[in-house]
Design an enzyme around this catalytic site. Structure first.
Site, mmCIF file in Angstrom:
data_model
loop_
_atom_site.group_PDB
_atom_site.id
_atom_site.type_symbol
_atom_site.label_atom_id
_atom_site.label_comp_id
_atom_site.label_asym_id
_atom_site.label_seq_id
_atom_site.Cartn_x
_atom_site.Cartn_y
_atom_site.Cartn_z
ATOM 1 N N LYS A 118 -7.717 8.131 -1.334
ATOM 2 C CA LYS A 118 -8.987 8.594 -0.716
ATOM 3 C C LYS A 118 -9.556 9.831 -1.402
ATOM 4 O O LYS A 118 -9.719 10.892 -0.794
ATOM 5 C CB LYS A 118 -8.785 8.874 0.784
ATOM 6 N N ASP A 171 -3.823 4.199 -2.011
ATOM 7 C CA ASP A 171 -4.795 4.710 -1.030
ATOM 8 C C ASP A 171 -4.766 6.239 -1.038
ATOM 9 O O ASP A 171 -4.178 6.858 -0.155
ATOM 10 C CB ASP A 171 -4.414 4.140 0.349
ATOM 11 N N LYS A 206 0.842 -1.206 0.000
ATOM 12 C CA LYS A 206 0.000 0.000 0.000
ATOM 13 C C LYS A 206 0.872 1.248 0.000
ATOM 14 O O LYS A 206 1.765 1.404 0.832
ATOM 15 C CB LYS A 206 -0.907 0.030 1.237
ATOM 16 N N ARG A 243 3.303 -0.713 10.537
ATOM 17 C CA ARG A 243 4.463 -0.723 11.425
ATOM 18 C C ARG A 243 4.873 -2.082 11.984
ATOM 19 O O ARG A 243 6.081 -2.332 12.114
ATOM 20 C CB ARG A 243 4.250 0.316 12.538
ATOM 21 N N ASP A 263 -14.239 14.643 -4.114
ATOM 22 C CA ASP A 263 -14.407 15.919 -4.808
ATOM 23 C C ASP A 263 -15.719 15.842 -5.593
ATOM 24 O O ASP A 263 -16.459 14.854 -5.458
ATOM 25 C CB ASP A 263 -13.192 16.156 -5.740
ATOM 26 N N THR A 317 -11.204 6.028 10.900
ATOM 27 C CA THR A 317 -11.084 5.458 12.252
ATOM 28 C C THR A 317 -10.641 6.508 13.272
ATOM 29 O O THR A 317 -10.714 6.284 14.471
ATOM 30 C CB THR A 317 -10.106 4.260 12.277
#
Ligand code: C5P
Length: 236
Positions: free
Chosen positions: A62, A60, A34, A214, A65, A123
């Site tokens: 996102k 990714d 990603k 991570r 508009d 989130t």
């Protein structure tokens, strides 16, 4: 579960060299990589394209508009060939419909068309934050409302938190692709993630893809960390 849950490693970096080093170590141990806003703004679309030519890519970005602008942006991505990409469900039905049409036009061969994922509620938002933007009710209510609308408008799937997998599967069945970040192997640090789940539990709940950053990229041996997660997924 009747289907395999696949593993995406999130390469959150502004360095092309770092991203390539991680990718090289992870080849064969993860199912996709990603890249997001950070890498794309720092390194440019050519670098993203170079990545997509070598690896299955979850891009990714996102997008959110007016429908015409999102459609234009996605038709330009026809040059890049990501496997999965994201728009914001909050852009509404017309934006999602146009996004879908733009992808169908850019990739006439449906087997090559990227999976169009809609992000429901970030989130980082809780019920109070939703109230502040004028949305009453629980986060789960809003995720379900946006998730149903996005799938009905042409999204292939959703990005959701682990907590939302089961309610979304109950509402939408097994067809939509569910991509789930906030995953932590048992015993690893939660970092800044609030709603976390182990790979095993996310797979059992019905995730199609899990996104892990991570715990893989900061491991002493990233390939080893990815292999351990894959072993966990295989045993579900
Ligand atoms: O390092 P970590 O495993 O927390 O990284 C998770 C990745 O998934 C990051 O790239 C983060 O931006 C992304 N993500 C997330 N929560 C979302 C959507 C994306 O953590 N709701």
């Amino acid at each position: 579960m009747s289907h395999k849950t696949r593993l995406i490693a999130a390469l959150d970096t502004q360095s092309i060299q770092q991203a390539h080093d991680w990718a090289q170590q992870l080849v064969g141990h993860v199912d996709a990589l990603k890249l997001g806003l950070e890498f794309t703004y720092a390194c440019g679309l050519e670098a993203v394209k170079g990545f997509a030519q070598k690896h299955p890519l979850f891009l990714d970005l996102k997008l959110h508009d007016i429908p015409n602008t999102v459609a234009g942006g996605l038709s330009a991505l026809g040059q890049i060939h990501p496997k999965l990409l994201t728009i914001h469900a909050a852009g509404g039905p017309a934006m999602i419909e146009r996004a879908r049409e733009a992808l169908e036009a850019a990739y006439p061969n449906s087997a090559e068309r990227p999976t169009l994922l809609a992000v429901t509620v970030l989130t980082s938002m809780d019920e109070h934050a939703l109230q502040e933007i004028g949305v009453s009710g629980s986060v789960e209510d809003q995720v379900l409302r946006l998730g149903k609308m996005a799938i009905a408008s042409g999204a292939d799937g959703l990005v959701c938190s682990s907590k939302e997998i089961i309610p979304l599967r109950q509402a939408l069945g097994c067809q939509p692709t569910l991509v789930v970040p906030g995953i932590r192997p048992a015993g690893s640090a939660s970092d800044d993630q609030k709603r976390i789940m182990t790979p095993t539990d996310a797979a059992r709940a019905g995730a199609d893809w899990i996104v892990v950053g991570r715990p893989i990229t900061r491991a002493t041996h990233p390939a080893e960390a990815a292999r351990a997660i894959q072993a966990e997924l295989q045993s579900v």
